[in-house]
Scaffold this active site. Sequence first.
Site, PDB file in Angstrom:
ATOM      1  N   GLU A 138      -4.838   2.591  -3.899  1.00 30.17           N
ATOM      2  CA  GLU A 138      -3.364   2.581  -3.932  1.00 30.17           C
ATOM      3  C   GLU A 138      -2.795   1.267  -3.403  1.00 30.17           C
ATOM      4  OE1 GLU A 138      -4.585   4.639  -0.041  1.00 30.17           O
ATOM      5  OE2 GLU A 138      -5.359   4.377  -2.073  1.00 30.17           O
TER       6      GLU A 138
ATOM      7  N   ASP B 126      -2.806  10.104  -9.992  1.00 28.43           N
ATOM      8  CA  ASP B 126      -3.014   9.082 -11.025  1.00 28.43           C
ATOM      9  C   ASP B 126      -1.714   8.771 -11.759  1.00 28.43           C
ATOM     10  OD1 ASP B 126      -5.663   8.807 -10.411  1.00 28.43           O
ATOM     11  OD2 ASP B 126      -6.418   9.950 -12.129  1.00 28.43           O
TER      12      ASP B 126
ATOM     13  N   ASN C   1      -2.160  13.069  -2.641  1.00 27.79           N
ATOM     14  CA  ASN C   1      -3.232  13.583  -3.502  1.00 27.79           C
ATOM     15  C   ASN C   1      -3.639  14.994  -3.094  1.00 27.79           C
ATOM     16  OD1 ASN C   1      -3.813  11.839  -5.569  1.00 27.79           O
ATOM     17  ND2 ASN C   1      -5.341  10.673  -4.451  1.00 27.79           N
TER      18      ASN C   1
ATOM     19  N   HIS D 272      -5.277  15.188  -7.787  1.00 29.39           N
ATOM     20  CA  HIS D 272      -5.611  13.822  -8.182  1.00 29.39           C
ATOM     21  C   HIS D 272      -4.970  13.406  -9.515  1.00 29.39           C
ATOM     22  CE1 HIS D 272      -8.404  12.833  -4.955  1.00 29.39           C
ATOM     23  NE2 HIS D 272      -8.797  14.101  -4.997  1.00 29.39           N
TER      24      HIS D 272
ATOM     25  N   ASP E 171       0.852  -1.181   0.000  1.00 33.29           N
ATOM     26  CA  ASP E 171       0.000   0.000   0.000  1.00 33.29           C
ATOM     27  C   ASP E 171       0.895   1.240   0.000  1.00 33.29           C
ATOM     28  OD1 ASP E 171      -2.985   0.948   0.764  1.00 33.29           O
ATOM     29  OD2 ASP E 171      -1.526   2.215   1.778  1.00 33.29           O
TER      30      ASP E 171
END
Length: 356
Positions: A266, A240, A231, A236, A223
């Site tokens: 994630e 990405d 973020n 965002h 993770d």
Amino acid sequence: MTQCDCNSQKESLESQVKALKDLIEVAKAVVSTLDLDTVLQAILTSAMRFAETPAGSVALYYDAKRELSLHAHSGLTADFVKKERWEVTAGGLTEQVLRAGEIFYIEDTEKTPFFNNPIALNEGIRSLVCVPLIFQERIVGILYLDDFAPRRFDREKLNLLSILASFAAMAIHNATLHKRTKLLAITDSLTGLHNHRYFKQYFRQEMARAKRYHKPFSIIMMDVDDFKSYNDSFGHATGDRLLELMGELILQTIRGVDVAFRYGGEEFIVLLPETRLDQAILAAERLRDSVQNGTTGRLVEGASRGVTVSIGVASYPENADKMDELFNIVDSLLYQAKRRGKNKVYHQESLQIPTT
């Protein structure tokens, strides 16, 4: 007309009818399935029988790379087929076939000056037919039919092979399209890794295989640390792009036999067939290093820092012998790694002796 002439015409007609029947059987074989490997083997087997050659192969052609990839073969030695990919050699037979886009044959390689392929000569190939497989004016592959003795090829059969090649090229196109469609259904569009749905299917399949053959099997779950903060800080879109980079780094780090998934958000999972816990821990450490160094050394546009990952590792049968139990253990280990400092790899022993 003499009796002899009548018999000769009858034999010729019978031969043509047999050839056409053979061709129909070949056509049926190559359009009967959408599985690419099955299609290619059917093409090869049928064409070898049709042309009466003891050996042959089918290679798919990738125009962008000027490269061929061997996908089916029969009657050839392990040494000959061990090279699965090769570039088109300037002036060689394959380049001539690609340039002309027509069937090309050699009736005696030893009497053909330009034929100097050492691997084929060492294999003892003395005569061969090369059939380009063309779909919508684009060569998608080449069918090679080989013999180990000089021979004269039947011109009528060579003409009929061009019809077979049309069926074969269409079948290859359809099978390739089907394969791509299936792949899209199990692929995460952002990272290029397999998706959550396919993970469930593959995990169950590999666990059953490990039990059946009494082989070890490991799972790595990771993770991205503080991804929400990342973020919030950079947006965002940048987040990405980081996940895209994660997919690249994971694929660059794992072995060819390992399979990686974007589990969700994630979180990522890697399944390692026939891998013991100690080997999986080393693989997990390589992934941790790869992410830390890779995201720092290749900062995503719009970000001023990289990221780290927390990782849990568990193995069958060492940690659990049931799929759900193994998953719950690795999930718990990931949580422990995050709770106890992040940027760590945790396995069950590390709960007693925390890693530094």
